[in-house]
Write an enzyme that holds these catalytic residues in place. Structure first.
Site, PDB file in Angstrom:
ATOM      1  N   TYR A 131       0.820  -1.219   0.000  1.00 34.24           N
ATOM      2  CA  TYR A 131       0.000   0.000   0.000  1.00 34.24           C
ATOM      3  C   TYR A 131       0.854   1.271   0.000  1.00 34.24           C
ATOM      4  O   TYR A 131       0.416   2.309  -0.513  1.00 34.24           O
ATOM      5  CB  TYR A 131      -1.036  -0.037   1.140  1.00 34.24           C
ATOM      6  CG  TYR A 131      -2.134  -1.021   0.777  1.00 34.24           C
ATOM      7  CD1 TYR A 131      -3.079  -0.686  -0.190  1.00 34.24           C
ATOM      8  CD2 TYR A 131      -2.177  -2.292   1.315  1.00 34.24           C
ATOM      9  CE1 TYR A 131      -4.046  -1.583  -0.586  1.00 34.24           C
ATOM     10  CE2 TYR A 131      -3.145  -3.212   0.925  1.00 34.24           C
ATOM     11  CZ  TYR A 131      -4.080  -2.837  -0.028  1.00 34.24           C
ATOM     12  OH  TYR A 131      -5.036  -3.739  -0.436  1.00 34.24           O
ATOM     13  N   HIS A 141     -14.558  -0.189  -0.436  1.00 31.71           N
ATOM     14  CA  HIS A 141     -13.402  -1.011  -0.082  1.00 31.71           C
ATOM     15  C   HIS A 141     -12.306  -0.220   0.642  1.00 31.71           C
ATOM     16  O   HIS A 141     -11.172  -0.662   0.704  1.00 31.71           O
ATOM     17  CB  HIS A 141     -12.824  -1.683  -1.341  1.00 31.71           C
ATOM     18  CG  HIS A 141     -13.742  -2.707  -1.926  1.00 31.71           C
ATOM     19  ND1 HIS A 141     -13.613  -3.213  -3.198  1.00 31.71           N
ATOM     20  CD2 HIS A 141     -14.806  -3.355  -1.378  1.00 31.71           C
ATOM     21  CE1 HIS A 141     -14.578  -4.102  -3.418  1.00 31.71           C
ATOM     22  NE2 HIS A 141     -15.318  -4.202  -2.344  1.00 31.71           N
ATOM     23  N   SER A 174     -15.348  -5.276 -13.220  1.00 30.05           N
ATOM     24  CA  SER A 174     -15.597  -6.608 -13.772  1.00 30.05           C
ATOM     25  C   SER A 174     -16.731  -7.323 -13.033  1.00 30.05           C
ATOM     26  O   SER A 174     -17.152  -8.401 -13.434  1.00 30.05           O
ATOM     27  CB  SER A 174     -14.317  -7.448 -13.678  1.00 30.05           C
ATOM     28  OG  SER A 174     -13.944  -7.579 -12.322  1.00 30.05           O
ATOM     29  N   GLN A 207     -15.688   1.111  -5.707  1.00 29.77           N
ATOM     30  CA  GLN A 207     -14.861   0.049  -5.132  1.00 29.77           C
ATOM     31  C   GLN A 207     -13.414   0.509  -5.062  1.00 29.77           C
ATOM     32  O   GLN A 207     -12.569  -0.174  -4.503  1.00 29.77           O
ATOM     33  CB  GLN A 207     -14.942  -1.212  -6.008  1.00 29.77           C
ATOM     34  CG  GLN A 207     -16.321  -1.844  -6.045  1.00 29.77           C
ATOM     35  CD  GLN A 207     -16.379  -2.939  -7.100  1.00 29.77           C
ATOM     36  OE1 GLN A 207     -15.845  -4.023  -6.911  1.00 29.77           O
ATOM     37  NE2 GLN A 207     -17.027  -2.660  -8.210  1.00 29.77           N
ATOM     38  N   ASN A 208     -13.133   1.656  -5.674  1.00 30.85           N
ATOM     39  CA  ASN A 208     -11.744   2.106  -5.756  1.00 30.85           C
ATOM     40  C   ASN A 208     -11.267   2.676  -4.431  1.00 30.85           C
ATOM     41  O   ASN A 208     -12.021   3.329  -3.710  1.00 30.85           O
ATOM     42  CB  ASN A 208     -11.587   3.162  -6.849  1.00 30.85           C
ATOM     43  CG  ASN A 208     -11.915   2.602  -8.221  1.00 30.85           C
ATOM     44  OD1 ASN A 208     -11.976   1.386  -8.382  1.00 30.85           O
ATOM     45  ND2 ASN A 208     -12.129   3.469  -9.193  1.00 30.85           N
TER      46      ASN A 208
HETATM   47  P1  OAD Z   1     -11.229  -5.308 -12.144  1.00 29.58           P
HETATM   48  O1  OAD Z   1      -9.789  -5.216 -12.480  1.00 29.58           O
HETATM   49  O2  OAD Z   1     -11.756  -6.625 -11.690  1.00 29.58           O
HETATM   50  O3  OAD Z   1     -12.110  -4.881 -13.390  1.00 29.58           O
HETATM   51  C1  OAD Z   1     -11.779  -3.728 -14.117  1.00 29.58           C
HETATM   52  C2  OAD Z   1     -12.820  -3.508 -15.189  1.00 29.58           C
HETATM   53  O4  OAD Z   1     -12.499  -2.298 -15.846  1.00 29.58           O
HETATM   54  C3  OAD Z   1     -12.891  -4.597 -16.268  1.00 29.58           C
HETATM   55  O5  OAD Z   1     -14.242  -4.958 -16.493  1.00 29.58           O
HETATM   56  C4  OAD Z   1     -12.275  -3.915 -17.488  1.00 29.58           C
HETATM   57  O6  OAD Z   1     -12.864  -4.366 -18.723  1.00 29.58           O
HETATM   58  C5  OAD Z   1     -12.639  -2.477 -17.236  1.00 29.58           C
HETATM   59  N1  OAD Z   1     -11.758  -1.514 -17.899  1.00 29.58           N
HETATM   60  C6  OAD Z   1     -10.459  -1.606 -18.237  1.00 29.58           C
HETATM   61  N2  OAD Z   1     -10.026  -0.472 -18.803  1.00 29.58           N
HETATM   62  C7  OAD Z   1     -11.082   0.378 -18.815  1.00 29.58           C
HETATM   63  C8  OAD Z   1     -11.276   1.723 -19.255  1.00 29.58           C
HETATM   64  N3  OAD Z   1     -10.288   2.443 -19.802  1.00 29.58           N
HETATM   65  N4  OAD Z   1     -12.506   2.262 -19.092  1.00 29.58           N
HETATM   66  C9  OAD Z   1     -13.521   1.559 -18.539  1.00 29.58           C
HETATM   67  N5  OAD Z   1     -13.397   0.300 -18.112  1.00 29.58           N
HETATM   68  C10 OAD Z   1     -12.194  -0.284 -18.230  1.00 29.58           C
HETATM   69  O7  OAD Z   1     -11.527  -4.146 -11.082  1.00 29.58           O
HETATM   70  P2  OAD Z   1     -12.759  -3.987 -10.088  1.00 29.58           P
HETATM   71  O8  OAD Z   1     -13.995  -4.561 -10.664  1.00 29.58           O
HETATM   72  O9  OAD Z   1     -12.773  -2.565  -9.661  1.00 29.58           O
HETATM   73  O10 OAD Z   1     -10.709  -4.775  -4.033  1.00 29.58           O
HETATM   74  O11 OAD Z   1     -12.262  -4.880  -8.877  1.00 29.58           O
HETATM   75  C11 OAD Z   1     -13.052  -4.978  -7.725  1.00 29.58           C
HETATM   76  C12 OAD Z   1     -12.201  -5.142  -6.497  1.00 29.58           C
HETATM   77  O12 OAD Z   1     -11.261  -6.192  -6.683  1.00 29.58           O
HETATM   78  C13 OAD Z   1     -11.333  -3.947  -6.177  1.00 29.58           C
HETATM   79  O13 OAD Z   1     -12.012  -2.949  -5.463  1.00 29.58           O
HETATM   80  C14 OAD Z   1     -10.224  -4.528  -5.365  1.00 29.58           C
HETATM   81  C15 OAD Z   1      -9.986  -5.795  -6.136  1.00 29.58           C
HETATM   82  O14 OAD Z   1      -9.509  -6.852  -5.391  1.00 29.58           O
HETATM   83  C16 OAD Z   1      -9.909  -4.574  -2.978  1.00 29.58           C
HETATM   84  O15 OAD Z   1      -8.750  -4.284  -3.074  1.00 29.58           O
HETATM   85  C17 OAD Z   1     -10.573  -4.772  -1.665  1.00 29.58           C
END
Ligand code: OAD
Length: 235
Positions: free
Chosen positions: A54, A105, A181, A87-88
């Site tokens: 971190y 989160h 995702s 979630q960010n």
């Molecule tokens: P992910 O990495 O799982 O998903 C990212 C999403 O963003 C995917 O669906 C990509 O297709 C999309 N993506 C990529 N580039 C993009 C762009 N330029 N514009 C729009 N979309 C784009 O990330 P999260 O779903 O946020 O938790 O992950 C959820 C949680 O998993 C996070 O909060 C984190 C992680 O473990 C913790 O750390 C507690």
């Protein structure tokens, strides 16, 4: 009265700022094992590794700026009652000007004592400290004498702000999902609390299957997709 929008965001909204996502090719979880660096078990096993992970995230965040997608989301407040539910753990929504941001989160720029408040009532915000982009090391203590830990919801921990997030989604006239995702629960299920009459928009360049016929998928990156979304809701 202004119409309300609940904006559910994930790592994809910050991707064009230069912050990597987690699960895309080359994403953070390709290079780090989340169970080592971002889980309750990992923290117990090797807190130094977690603190360093971190520290690195904070150093990276210092170098990046909000992008146009964050800014358009902030500007929606002129015409809509906007709740961002992210979630960010970055602070790019706030830096772009969004005023109501709920971090499901946690927040990477904050820390709290490790022995305190990992309960359902929201970490007791009184014990949370802002460290900005600074480093935290083993031996850095809170006023109560306990080791400081990242103010992050680790895997294996409850999501204290879930109920507040559900309320915000359930009262929204429009639900917008950007750049997630939808793999991590309970965050991934939040959109299901949308009112039956609320349209649901999804901005993501990847194919994401949501089993709800209302979902309008704008299959673009966040900046382009937000421009398109604004055109669509003005129609
Ligand atoms: P992910 O990495 O799982 O998903 C990212 C999403 O963003 C995917 O669906 C990509 O297709 C999309 N993506 C990529 N580039 C993009 C762009 N330029 N514009 C729009 N979309 C784009 O990330 P999260 O779903 O946020 O938790 O992950 C959820 C949680 O998993 C996070 O909060 C984190 C992680 O473990 C913790 O750390 C507690």
């Amino acid at each position: 009265m202004k119409r309300s929008i609940a904006v559910l965001t994930g790592a994809g909204v910050s991707a064009e700022s230069g912050l990597g996502t987690y699960r895309d090719n080359g994403g953070l979880w390709d290079n780090y094992d989340p169970m080592e660096v971002a889980s309750a078990e990992g923290w117990r096993r090797n807190p130094k590794l977690v603190l360093n992970f971190y520290n690195m995230q904070r150093a990276h965040l210092r170098e990046v700026q909000p992008n146009e997608a964050h800014r358009i989301i902030a500007e929606l407040e002129r015409d809509f009652d906007v709740d961002v539910i992210t979630q960010n753990v970055d602070n790019l929504h706030e830096r772009a000007g969004s005023t109501r941001v709920l971090h499901l989160h946690g927040e990477v720029t904050k820390v709290r004592p490790e022995n305190c408040c990992n309960d359902m009532d929201g970490f007791s915000e009184r014990t949370v400290f802002d460290v900005g982009y600074g480093e935290v090391h083993l031996g850095d203590k809170a006023p109560n004498g306990a080791q400081l830990r990242p103010h992050i919801v680790f895997f294996g921990e409850a999501v204290p702000k879930l109920e507040a997030a559900v309320e915000r989604v359930a009262r929204a006239d429009i639900v917008l999902i950007v750049g997630t995702s939808l793999q991590v629960y309970p965050a991934a299920s939040l959109y299901r609390y949308a009112r039956p009459d609320a349209p649901i928009y999804l901005i993501d360049p990847a194919e994401i299957r949501l089993h709800d016929p209302r979902v309008q998928h704008i299959r673009m990156v966040a900046t382009e997709g937000m421009r398109e979304f604004v055109l669509q809701i003005k129609k």
